[in-house]
Write a protein that holds these residues in place. Structure first.
Motif, mmCIF file in Angstrom:
data_model
loop_
_atom_site.group_PDB
_atom_site.id
_atom_site.type_symbol
_atom_site.label_atom_id
_atom_site.label_comp_id
_atom_site.label_asym_id
_atom_site.label_seq_id
_atom_site.Cartn_x
_atom_site.Cartn_y
_atom_site.Cartn_z
ATOM 1 N N ASP A 101 0.863 -1.182 0.000
ATOM 2 C CA ASP A 101 0.000 0.000 0.000
ATOM 3 C C ASP A 101 0.903 1.236 0.000
ATOM 4 O O ASP A 101 1.573 1.522 1.008
ATOM 5 C CB ASP A 101 -0.905 -0.003 1.235
ATOM 6 C CG ASP A 101 -1.771 1.241 1.298
ATOM 7 O OD1 ASP A 101 -2.569 1.461 0.368
ATOM 8 O OD2 ASP A 101 -1.611 2.014 2.261
ATOM 9 N N VAL A 102 0.928 1.942 -1.116
ATOM 10 C CA VAL A 102 1.862 3.059 -1.291
ATOM 11 C C VAL A 102 1.613 4.162 -0.275
ATOM 12 O O VAL A 102 2.548 4.773 0.247
ATOM 13 C CB VAL A 102 1.769 3.607 -2.731
ATOM 14 C CG1 VAL A 102 2.685 4.824 -2.906
ATOM 15 C CG2 VAL A 102 2.152 2.522 -3.733
ATOM 16 N N ARG A 103 0.348 4.428 0.051
ATOM 17 C CA ARG A 103 0.057 5.501 1.017
ATOM 18 C C ARG A 103 0.637 5.176 2.390
ATOM 19 O O ARG A 103 1.224 6.039 3.053
ATOM 20 C CB ARG A 103 -1.459 5.716 1.122
ATOM 21 C CG ARG A 103 -2.130 6.242 -0.133
ATOM 22 C CD ARG A 103 -3.624 6.155 0.016
ATOM 23 N NE ARG A 103 -4.021 4.800 0.383
ATOM 24 C CZ ARG A 103 -5.144 4.495 1.037
ATOM 25 N NH1 ARG A 103 -5.971 5.458 1.400
ATOM 26 N NH2 ARG A 103 -5.440 3.243 1.315
ATOM 27 N N SER A 104 0.485 3.941 2.825
ATOM 28 C CA SER A 104 1.040 3.531 4.117
ATOM 29 C C SER A 104 2.558 3.622 4.090
ATOM 30 O O SER A 104 3.189 4.071 5.058
ATOM 31 C CB SER A 104 0.608 2.103 4.447
ATOM 32 O OG SER A 104 -0.801 1.979 4.476
ATOM 33 N N LEU A 105 3.161 3.182 2.972
ATOM 34 C CA LEU A 105 4.611 3.210 2.845
ATOM 35 C C LEU A 105 5.143 4.640 2.922
ATOM 36 O O LEU A 105 6.099 4.925 3.660
ATOM 37 C CB LEU A 105 5.015 2.568 1.520
ATOM 38 C CG LEU A 105 6.508 2.311 1.300
ATOM 39 C CD1 LEU A 105 7.014 1.218 2.227
ATOM 40 C CD2 LEU A 105 6.768 1.922 -0.166
ATOM 41 N N GLU A 106 4.531 5.555 2.190
ATOM 42 C CA GLU A 106 4.995 6.944 2.173
ATOM 43 C C GLU A 106 4.782 7.623 3.524
ATOM 44 O O GLU A 106 5.625 8.401 3.980
ATOM 45 C CB GLU A 106 4.282 7.725 1.069
ATOM 46 C CG GLU A 106 4.761 7.377 -0.328
ATOM 47 C CD GLU A 106 6.256 7.625 -0.503
ATOM 48 O OE1 GLU A 106 6.775 8.606 0.070
ATOM 49 O OE2 GLU A 106 6.907 6.816 -1.184
ATOM 50 N N ALA A 107 3.672 7.325 4.183
ATOM 51 C CA ALA A 107 3.436 7.895 5.520
ATOM 52 C C ALA A 107 4.505 7.425 6.492
ATOM 53 O O ALA A 107 5.010 8.199 7.314
ATOM 54 C CB ALA A 107 2.046 7.503 6.015
ATOM 55 N N GLY A 108 4.887 6.149 6.392
ATOM 56 C CA GLY A 108 5.935 5.623 7.249
ATOM 57 C C GLY A 108 7.285 6.237 6.948
ATOM 58 O O GLY A 108 8.065 6.531 7.861
ATOM 59 N N ARG A 109 7.583 6.453 5.673
ATOM 60 C CA ARG A 109 8.865 7.068 5.309
ATOM 61 C C ARG A 109 9.007 8.456 5.927
ATOM 62 O O ARG A 109 10.095 8.835 6.380
ATOM 63 C CB ARG A 109 8.988 7.151 3.792
ATOM 64 C CG ARG A 109 9.321 5.815 3.124
ATOM 65 C CD ARG A 109 9.246 5.929 1.623
ATOM 66 N NE ARG A 109 9.660 4.673 0.968
ATOM 67 C CZ ARG A 109 9.346 4.349 -0.271
ATOM 68 N NH1 ARG A 109 8.607 5.180 -1.009
ATOM 69 N NH2 ARG A 109 9.764 3.216 -0.787
ATOM 70 N N ARG A 110 7.930 9.215 5.924
ATOM 71 C CA ARG A 110 7.988 10.558 6.529
ATOM 72 C C ARG A 110 8.307 10.469 8.020
ATOM 73 O O ARG A 110 9.094 11.262 8.553
ATOM 74 C CB ARG A 110 6.661 11.297 6.303
ATOM 75 C CG ARG A 110 6.413 11.721 4.864
ATOM 76 C CD ARG A 110 5.264 12.701 4.773
ATOM 77 N NE ARG A 110 3.979 12.088 5.121
ATOM 78 C CZ ARG A 110 3.193 11.448 4.259
ATOM 79 N NH1 ARG A 110 3.558 11.330 2.980
ATOM 80 N NH2 ARG A 110 2.054 10.920 4.650
#
Length: 379
Positions: free
Chosen positions: A335-344
């Protein structure tokens, strides 16, 4: 229908079963001629007051402290079990009956099992030994690193960020100097996280992060999962005590930050927690690789952390684990949204002693059974 046993009775039954499973695993790794002379003992929990465990050659029984089994990490329990198994191995397979309890045959047995010859009596547990060894060095550079890690808890974001990166840089430099000068080095191995039947993909990425930046050797080993009543696996990291301690604290911090920030992330429908944790690991890796300032400001003129190879740790790993097989988590939908939120979140993490201690104090829970008081076949 018979009444269900008391939860503690059931828990102790699972623990005793776990001791037998761990014994079987260690027995299977021995050379066939040695295995053929070693007989499976009885196992029990006892209310010892001054010792963690005992091997009784008369009863053919390995007993462990009930307080140890109920109140300490399974890695500590397994460590003492292997110590007592070494006594049994010395007696039954290495002709140690006429030697002192901690004589040459016993020390040979410890080497064969990867057991610590000191892990009994009133000696500190494995995790306590790691903490003592990691904090025992009080040289000037170690004091400076501790001061920086305390400073990394500063409410001033710029100051905290610079202190964390400087502490990492000093730890890396100190380790590289010891390797380059071939200074005497002690190694030890401890569990990171809890044993489980299955581990999410993010756990494999976390293991790689610890290997690349914290001078430890991560290996997935078989071990017993007490609440499930079955053998599973756990991540074990090996290295110099201070590096093992630091790597373990970083793992605790990432897990704690993930739980805390997940509630506030509000990613929306279809969000996946493991992808969020994976993003945190990737974001933190980027942070360490670049030494770039965290979002929101704060500059640090430093070079990226460098990966360093320790030949002494490699040799220790070969003796402890034999031939290693590299593996990673299976590929799956992300899930790209979850991945990007975690990266931040990961790019903004600051490692400080205060932050880790605060998260660790809430992360340790007593050993317990799943709801219903019965072992489960799923993770």
């Amino acid at each position: 229908m018979p009444a269900s046993p008391h939860p503690q009775v059931e828990l102790e039954r699972l623990i005793v079963r776990g001791l037998a499973c761990e014994w079987d695993e260690a027995w299977a790794a021995l050379d066939p001629p040695v295995r053929s002379r070693l007989r499976r003992p009885l196992f029990a929990l006892q209310d010892f007051k001054r010792r963690w465990g005992a091997w009784s050659r008369d009863r053919q029984e390995i007993s462990l402290s009930r307080a140890l089994a109920l109140n300490h990490d399974w890695g500590d329990v397994r460590d003492v079990l292997l110590h007592e198994m070494a006594h049994q191995l010395a007696d039954q397979a290495l002709d140690g009956l006429n030697e002192p309890p901690h004589g040459p045959a016993f020390h040979t047995a410890c080497g064969m099992l990867g057991a610590d010859p000191r892990a009994s009596g009133s000696f500190p547990t494995l995790r306590q030994r790691m903490e003592l060894a990691a904090t025992g060095n009080n040289d000037r550079e170690t004091q400076r690193i501790r001061k920086l890690l305390r400073l990394a808890g500063s409410p001033n974001r710029h100051e905290a960020e610079a202190a964390m990166l400087k502490a990492h840089e000093l730890m890396a430099r100190h380790t590289r100097t010891m390797i380059a000068t071939d200074s005497p080095r002690e190694y030890m191995s401890v569990f990171v996280g809890a044993p489980a039947l299955r581990h999410p993909r993010s756990s494999y990425h976390l293991a790689a992060l610890l290997r690349d930046f914290y001078f430890v050797l991560p290996v997935w080993i078989p071990t017993y999962v007490v609440p499930r009543g079955r053998m599973g696996r756990v991540l074990e990291i090996s290295g110099m005590p201070k590096n093992v301690q630091t790597a373990g604290r970083v793992a605790v911090l990432i897990a704690g930050v993930a739980r805390r920030e997940w509630r506030a992330a509000e990613i929306g429908r279809g969000a996946r927690f493991d992808d969020f944790v994976l993003g945190i690991v990737e974001g933190f890796r980027t942070r360490l690789e670049s030494n770039a300032p965290a979002p929101g400001g704060g500059a640090h003129a430093g070079r990226a952390l460098q990966k360093t190879f320790d030949p002494g740790l490699r040799d220790y790993g070969r003796k402890r684990y034999g031939r290693l097989v590299h593996r990673s988590g299976a590929a799956s939908r992300t899930d790209v949204r979850s991945l990007e939120a975690g990266r931040r979140v990961g790019r903004a993490i600051i490692v400080s002693e205060d932050t880790v201690d605060r998260i660790a104090s809430t992360a340790r829970l007593p050993l317990r059974l799943p709801s219903g008081g019965r072992p489960s076949s799923t993770d």
